[in-house]
Design a protein around this motif. Structure first.
Motif, short mmCIF file in Angstrom:
data_model
loop_
_atom_site.label_atom_id
_atom_site.label_comp_id
_atom_site.label_asym_id
_atom_site.label_seq_id
_atom_site.Cartn_x
_atom_site.Cartn_y
_atom_site.Cartn_z
N LEU A 106 0.81 -1.20 0.00
CA LEU A 106 0.00 0.00 0.00
C LEU A 106 0.85 1.26 0.00
CD1 LEU A 106 -2.90 1.13 0.15
CD2 LEU A 106 -2.69 1.04 2.63
N PHE A 107 1.88 1.28 0.82
CA PHE A 107 2.67 2.50 0.98
C PHE A 107 3.84 2.62 0.00
CE2 PHE A 107 0.62 2.25 5.19
CZ PHE A 107 -0.07 3.44 5.11
N TRP A 155 -2.07 -2.37 -6.94
CA TRP A 155 -3.46 -2.74 -6.65
C TRP A 155 -3.78 -4.20 -6.92
CZ3 TRP A 155 -6.24 -0.54 -3.27
CH2 TRP A 155 -6.07 0.81 -3.00
N PRO A 156 -3.38 -4.76 -8.06
CA PRO A 156 -3.68 -6.19 -8.25
C PRO A 156 -3.02 -7.07 -7.17
CG PRO A 156 -3.01 -5.18 -10.32
CD PRO A 156 -2.77 -4.17 -9.25
N MET A 167 -10.59 -7.97 9.76
CA MET A 167 -10.59 -8.38 8.35
C MET A 167 -11.68 -7.65 7.57
SD MET A 167 -8.08 -10.38 7.72
CE MET A 167 -8.50 -11.14 6.18
N THR A 168 -12.82 -7.45 8.19
CA THR A 168 -13.90 -6.72 7.54
C THR A 168 -13.48 -5.28 7.28
OG1 THR A 168 -15.53 -8.13 8.63
CG2 THR A 168 -16.32 -6.02 7.75
N LEU A 169 -12.89 -4.64 8.28
CA LEU A 169 -12.44 -3.25 8.12
C LEU A 169 -11.34 -3.13 7.07
CD1 LEU A 169 -12.50 -2.01 11.82
CD2 LEU A 169 -14.13 -1.49 9.99
N GLU A 170 -10.44 -4.12 7.02
CA GLU A 170 -9.41 -4.12 5.97
C GLU A 170 -10.03 -4.16 4.59
OE1 GLU A 170 -6.44 -7.18 6.11
OE2 GLU A 170 -5.61 -6.42 7.98
N GLY A 171 -11.02 -5.01 4.41
CA GLY A 171 -11.71 -5.11 3.13
C GLY A 171 -12.39 -3.81 2.75
N VAL A 172 -13.05 -3.18 3.70
CA VAL A 172 -13.71 -1.90 3.47
C VAL A 172 -12.68 -0.83 3.12
CG1 VAL A 172 -15.03 -0.04 4.58
CG2 VAL A 172 -15.72 -2.42 4.88
N LEU A 173 -11.56 -0.81 3.83
CA LEU A 173 -10.50 0.15 3.56
C LEU A 173 -9.94 -0.04 2.16
CD1 LEU A 173 -8.47 2.36 4.53
CD2 LEU A 173 -7.02 0.48 5.27
N LEU A 174 -9.64 -1.27 1.79
CA LEU A 174 -9.10 -1.54 0.46
C LEU A 174 -10.11 -1.18 -0.63
CD1 LEU A 174 -7.15 -4.88 0.90
CD2 LEU A 174 -6.21 -2.63 0.42
N ALA A 175 -11.37 -1.50 -0.40
CA ALA A 175 -12.40 -1.16 -1.39
C ALA A 175 -12.52 0.36 -1.54
CB ALA A 175 -13.73 -1.78 -0.99
N GLY A 176 -12.44 1.08 -0.43
CA GLY A 176 -12.51 2.54 -0.49
C GLY A 176 -11.30 3.14 -1.17
N LEU A 177 -10.14 2.58 -0.90
CA LEU A 177 -8.92 3.09 -1.53
C LEU A 177 -8.87 2.76 -3.01
CD1 LEU A 177 -6.25 2.32 1.20
CD2 LEU A 177 -7.18 4.54 0.58
N ALA A 178 -9.52 1.67 -3.40
CA ALA A 178 -9.53 1.29 -4.81
C ALA A 178 -10.23 2.34 -5.67
CB ALA A 178 -10.18 -0.07 -5.01
N GLY A 179 -11.21 3.04 -5.07
CA GLY A 179 -11.95 4.05 -5.80
C GLY A 179 -11.30 5.42 -5.75
N ALA A 180 -10.26 5.57 -4.91
CA ALA A 180 -9.58 6.87 -4.77
C ALA A 180 -8.59 7.07 -5.90
CB ALA A 180 -8.86 6.93 -3.42
N PRO A 181 -8.37 8.31 -6.29
CA PRO A 181 -7.37 8.56 -7.35
C PRO A 181 -5.97 8.21 -6.85
CG PRO A 181 -8.29 10.63 -6.50
CD PRO A 181 -9.02 9.50 -5.83
N PRO A 182 -5.09 7.73 -7.75
CA PRO A 182 -3.73 7.33 -7.35
C PRO A 182 -2.89 8.49 -6.87
CG PRO A 182 -4.07 6.94 -9.70
CD PRO A 182 -5.33 7.51 -9.15
#
Length: 111
Positions: free
Chosen positions: A39-40, A47-48, A96-111
């Motif tokens: 991530l960092f 992302w993949p 694990m649920t919060l990690e999934g939500v975080l990743l899903a939210g970051l996936a929609g954010a601009p790079p």
């Protein structure tokens, strides 16, 4: 040999301390470390890989948390330890649920 060890863990036949601390905490923190590094330091090209590592961590999550739950059910020592181990499993589900939500939210954010 490896299949025997995996089967023993899944059936709750390994000691609770080993299942919880070494396999559970150690294994899950290893996945967290890889996810954070990707991530960092990986930027948009990662992302993949983030999703692949997260998917693998979900497989590990199901396995190890089932193993911890079962090991706690047959623990012969003080009654507090299996309760705390199972509470740790429930906290892990939230993480694990919060990690999934975080990743899903970051996936929609601009790079």
């Amino acid at each position: 040999m490896m299949l025997t060890w995996i089967a023993a863990a899944w059936r709750g036949r390994l000691p609770l301390w080993l299942t919880y601390w070494v396999l559970g905490v150690g294994g899950n923190m290893s996945f967290v470390a890889v996810l954070l590094a990707l991530l960092f330091f990986g930027r948009a090209a990662a992302w993949p890989w983030l999703w692949l590592v997260y998917g693998l961590s979900l497989v590990w999550f199901v396995f190890i948390f089932g193993a911890i739950w079962r090991a706690a059910g047959v623990y012969p020592g003080h009654r507090l330890w299996p309760i705390l181990a199972r509470l740790g499993v429930l906290v892990g589900i939230v993480r694990m649920t919060l990690e999934g939500v975080l990743l899903a939210g970051l996936a929609g954010a601009p790079p």
